[in-house]
Every structure is written in structure tokens, then in C-alpha cells.
Motif scaffolding. Structure first.
Motif, PDB file in Angstrom:
ATOM      1  N   ILE A  72       0.788  -1.272   0.116  1.00  0.00           N
ATOM      2  CA  ILE A  72       0.065  -0.055  -0.107  1.00  0.00           C
ATOM      3  C   ILE A  72       0.916   1.213  -0.006  1.00  0.00           C
ATOM      4  O   ILE A  72       0.751   2.440  -0.759  1.00  0.00           O
TER       5      ILE A  72
ATOM      6  N   HIS B 109      -5.092   2.308  -7.638  1.00  0.00           N
ATOM      7  CA  HIS B 109      -5.422   2.030  -6.481  1.00  0.00           C
ATOM      8  C   HIS B 109      -6.365   0.790  -6.624  1.00  0.00           C
ATOM      9  O   HIS B 109      -6.015   0.004  -5.343  1.00  0.00           O
ATOM     10  N   GLN B 110      -7.418   1.038  -7.061  1.00  0.00           N
ATOM     11  CA  GLN B 110      -8.223  -0.302  -7.188  1.00  0.00           C
ATOM     12  C   GLN B 110      -7.551  -1.446  -7.501  1.00  0.00           C
ATOM     13  O   GLN B 110      -7.718  -2.768  -6.957  1.00  0.00           O
TER      14      GLN B 110
ATOM     15  N   VAL C  11      -5.538  -3.063  -4.612  1.00  0.00           N
ATOM     16  CA  VAL C  11      -6.464  -3.783  -3.759  1.00  0.00           C
ATOM     17  C   VAL C  11      -6.873  -4.981  -4.444  1.00  0.00           C
ATOM     18  O   VAL C  11      -6.593  -6.064  -3.590  1.00  0.00           O
TER      19      VAL C  11
ATOM     20  N   ARG D  87      -6.315   8.341   0.247  1.00  0.00           N
ATOM     21  CA  ARG D  87      -6.574   7.217  -0.749  1.00  0.00           C
ATOM     22  C   ARG D  87      -5.790   5.908  -0.341  1.00  0.00           C
ATOM     23  O   ARG D  87      -6.182   4.846  -0.285  1.00  0.00           O
ATOM     24  N   ASN D  88      -4.635   6.110   0.332  1.00  0.00           N
ATOM     25  CA  ASN D  88      -3.916   5.102   0.768  1.00  0.00           C
ATOM     26  C   ASN D  88      -4.638   4.571   1.919  1.00  0.00           C
ATOM     27  O   ASN D  88      -4.744   3.288   2.001  1.00  0.00           O
TER      28      ASN D  88
ATOM     29  N   ASP E 196      -7.353   2.370   0.777  1.00  0.00           N
ATOM     30  CA  ASP E 196      -6.943   0.846   0.267  1.00  0.00           C
ATOM     31  C   ASP E 196      -6.918   0.299   1.423  1.00  0.00           C
ATOM     32  O   ASP E 196      -7.102  -1.080   1.402  1.00  0.00           O
TER      33      ASP E 196
END
Length: 413
Positions: free
Chosen positions: A286, A300-301, A304, A344-345, A348
Motif C-alpha cells: 500500500i 489504487h483499485q 487492492v 486514498r492510501n 486502500d
């Protein structure tokens, strides 16, 4: 003596502790101590020529009692065969010292020989030694290298002092003048013989499992604290735990060491007696995603999704060997200067943790996130548990991690 009296006496002897102790057993092997191997880089590597013709003494501590032992040496990252001239084992006088009890010194052998040649990429077991040992005994393993390795195989984050001295000092009671450092080399495991069925927990993780911030020579990583809990409970006293953490480790990509999927077989699945693996991996995946530059929402997606895919792979491969998998939730790291995480992190991390907590994935979950976060700022570590970098726990934090693991997961109370 009457036949009735003889029969009664025979029955009593059969039930007596002495008779039970004397009954023969077939010892079974379980890994009692281990360290994940990798290629050392930078200051973690020894200068070329350091090991050739030198003696290296390393201190290890098993997590389980046993009646005998054997060590496992590794040339996993060597590019040529490695020649070890000799190896000894002794009880260490104390942690943080190269001194041993000379009366306990044992010469180790390999196929009946004092030395061994380990092929490139391979591990090699010593011959078994009949030696009663107890959990948390400090043992000194001393190696004499016939030559310098072509490619060092090491565990840099030992948190335990090793000593290197030129010449052959395999039987020396102490090593005055030796160079001291906190790394292990060539030594990958101690296997313990026990009459009981082997049961092992492997902790697979990154620097938080490896123990960054733990006290050198004090054995206060979370796995050490949890090992003491296991041994204190009669219901779990027969369980061993070994630490297979590597600093900077990631699920998906190599970092300071090989990625978690690539080392799963060597570090977990082939360990004798393994019944559970506790997985605490993901914070470096991450953090690394945006450490050097921002990325878009799709990246980002994708991260994950790929992390979840890696967890699924670990679960499937472990289940294929009859091993249960315990998922550890990823702990907070907001405020860390190295990764400088943003919202955003954190999103995640929350998405990954939601999946870990969902039923039907892991066999059980240890919620390290809940145990370690600050209730007033859930995206940060509780200050009392924070080493100071807002990523790694302090020794007090490692104790809290160990306390958060229910013994009932492993048959305890």
C-alpha cells in the motif's frame, strides 16, 4: 508372590509416570526456530572475503521443548557450492554475549562428516543430536567457513548479535576481539525432535513481524511475546512458533527480500510440523504504490484487487497442504514520513481489511488494526504503541499485538 499380586503390580507399573516416560517413542520433527533467507544488500552484506576462513557464532532461541535437534544451513542465494569446514553447538552463557558453556559443546556432523558442501540454491540438515532442550534456551551455533560464499545468504534483521572472527574458533569458550553485528548468515532453522505430534505456527510477515524496533538481544518481537504466552498455557505448551518476517516485504513485488508469494514454499509450506500460518503482509504494498508519485483511482483499485488475489493464493496453497491460515489485519500508518500516506492510501488499507475480516476467506482473523489503532484517530497507531515513525510498533506495541491473539485459535484457553 501370588499371580494376583504379580498382575496388580504389573498394572500399577504400566500406569506409573516412570513406565510412561520409559515407553519408547518415534520422535517427530518440528521447526523450533527459523529465519527467512534473502540476499543482503548495502550495509547488511559483509565485505567480500569476510567469511572465508573465519568463524561465525550465532545465537538462536527455540520456542519449544524437545529431546533432540538438528540445524538447517542454507545456501539458497549462493551461486556456487558452499563449503563449511565444521559446526558446533553449545549453550550460550547469556544473550548478547559470544561466551558459551564449554561443558555443553557438541560437534555437529553432516552425513557423519565434520564438514559439508551445500549446493547452490540448497539447504542442508545436520545429523540429529540427542540433546534435551527447553523453550527459550539460548543456543550458540558456530560455523567455520572453508571459503567465502559466492553469493551471501542471510537474514539481516536478526535483532540478535552474531560474532565473526578470523581463523578456526569452533571450540573456543569466547571470541574476544570478534566483530559483532545484528545479522544471521547461512543458518536458516533449528528443528526439534519431540515424541508428541508436531504442531507449528509460522508467522509470515514484513518488518513488523521481523521486529523492527525490538530491543537487540531481548527477544521482544510480537512472536517472542506470543511464544511465551503459548508456553505459559498447558493447553498450548506443545505448540512451536517461528518468525518468518522480512523487513520491507511485500505480497506482490520483491523489495529488500523476495515477495511473500515467492517465498511461501520455502518459508512456510515445507516447515516440519506446520499447522497454521499467521499472515501479516500488505502495508508495504500500500505504501510503495504512491511513495514516489500519485497514481490514479484505477491503480489504487488494481492494487487492492491484486493484494486480495495474493491472499487467496496463500490460502489456497496452504489449504492444499492441510494448513490453516490466520489473516492479520493491516495496521495504521498515517503520519509515516517514508510513505507519506494520504486519504486514498487509507481507503486502500480499509478495503483490504474489510476483505480480511469477511467470513469465508481466512480460517480465522487476528484484528491487529483494532488492537493497535488510536481510538481518537483510527488511521494512526496508538501513541503508547508507536515506535515513533508511525509505522512500526514499540516493544510495548509488540506485547499488545501478542496479547491480542486469542489462544483459543490454537487450542488454548
Amino acid at each position: 508372590m501370588s499371580s494376583v499380586l504379580r498382575a496388580a503390580l504389573a498394572s500399577l507399573l504400566a500406569l506409573s509416570p516412570l513406565a510412561a516416560h520409559a515407553a519408547p517413542c518415534t520422535p517427530q520433527w518440528v521447526t523450533g526456530w527459523a529465519s527467512s533467507q534473502m540476499v543482503p544488500t548495502g550495509d547488511n552484506a559483509l565485505p567480500a572475503g569476510s567469511l572465508g576462513g573465519a568463524t561465525l557464532r550465532q545465537i538462536i532461541r527455540p520456542s519449544i521443548d524437545g529431546t533432540g535437534l538438528r540445524i538447517r544451513l542454507s545456501n539458497a542465494y549462493g551461486t556456487a557450492p558452499l563449503h563449511i569446514d565444521g559446526a558446533t553447538l553449545a549453550r550460550a552463557v547469556k544473550a548478547g554475549s559470544a561466551a558459551i558453556d564449554p561443558a555443553s559443546l557438541i560437534a555437529l556432523h553432516f552425513d557423519g562428516q565434520a564438514g559439508v558442501t551445500i549446493p547452490a540454491g540448497a539447504d542442508y540438515l545436520s545429523d540429529p543430536v540427542d540433546l534435551p532442550l527447553h523453550a527459550f534456551d539460548d543456543l550458540a551455533v558456530t560455523l567455520h567457513y572453508a571459503q567465502d560464499p559466492q553469493g551471501q545468504t542471510s537474514h539481516p534483521g536478526s535483532r540478535t548479535t552474531s560474532w565473526l572472527l578470523a581463523g578456526d574458533h569452533l571450540a573456543d569458550a569466547d571470541l574476544p576481539g570478534a566483530r559483532a553485528f545484528q545479522h544471521w548468515f547461512t543458518l536458516s532453522a533449528l528443528e526439534v525432535a519431540r515424541c508428541e505430534a508436531p504442531r507449528l505456527i509460522v508467522a509470515l510477515g514484513d518488518s513488523i513481524t521481523d521486529g523492527h524496533g525490538a530491543t537487540d538481544d531481548a527477544n521482544d518481537r510480537w512472536t517472542d511475546d506470543f511464544a511465551r504466552r503459548l508456553q505459559a498455557d498447558p493447553a498450548t505448551r506443545g505448540l512451536a512458533i517461528v518468525n518468518q518476517g522480512i523487513g520491507g516485504n511485500r505480497l506482490l513485488h520483491d523489495g529488500l527480500g523476495p515477495n511473500a508469494l515467492s517465498r511461501l514454499d520455502r518459508d512456510v509450506l515445507v516447515q516440519p510440523g506446520v499447522a497454521w500460518v499467521v499472515v501479516l503482509e500488505g502495508i508495504n504494498d500500500i505504501g510503495t504504490l504512491t511513495r514516489e508519485a500519485p497514481v490514479d483511482a484505477a491503480a489504487h483499485q488494481a492494487l487492492v484487487d491484486q493484494m486480495i488475489g495474493a491472499y487467496r493464493q496463500i490460502i489456497a496453497r496452504a489449504h492444499g497442504q492441510g494448513i490453516k491460515v490466520v489473516g492479520g489485519t493491516v495496521m495504521p500508518f498515517m503520519g509515516n514520513a517514508y510513505y507519506h500516506p494520504d486519504a486514498r492510501n487509507e481507503a486502500d488499507r480499509q478495503a483490504v481489511n474489510r476483505w480480511i475480516r469477511e467470513k469465508g476467506h481466512f480460517d480465522a482473523v487476528v484484528d491487529f488494526d483494532q488492537a493497535m489503532r488510536d481510538p481518537a484517530q483510527p488511521d494512526r497507531l496508538l501513541p503508547a504503541y508507536d515506535l515513533g515513525d508511525h509505522l512500526h510498533p514499540s516493544p510495548a506495541g509488540y506485547r499488545a499485538m501478542a496479547q491480542s491473539i486469542p489462544l483459543a485459535l490454537f487450542g488454548g484457553r
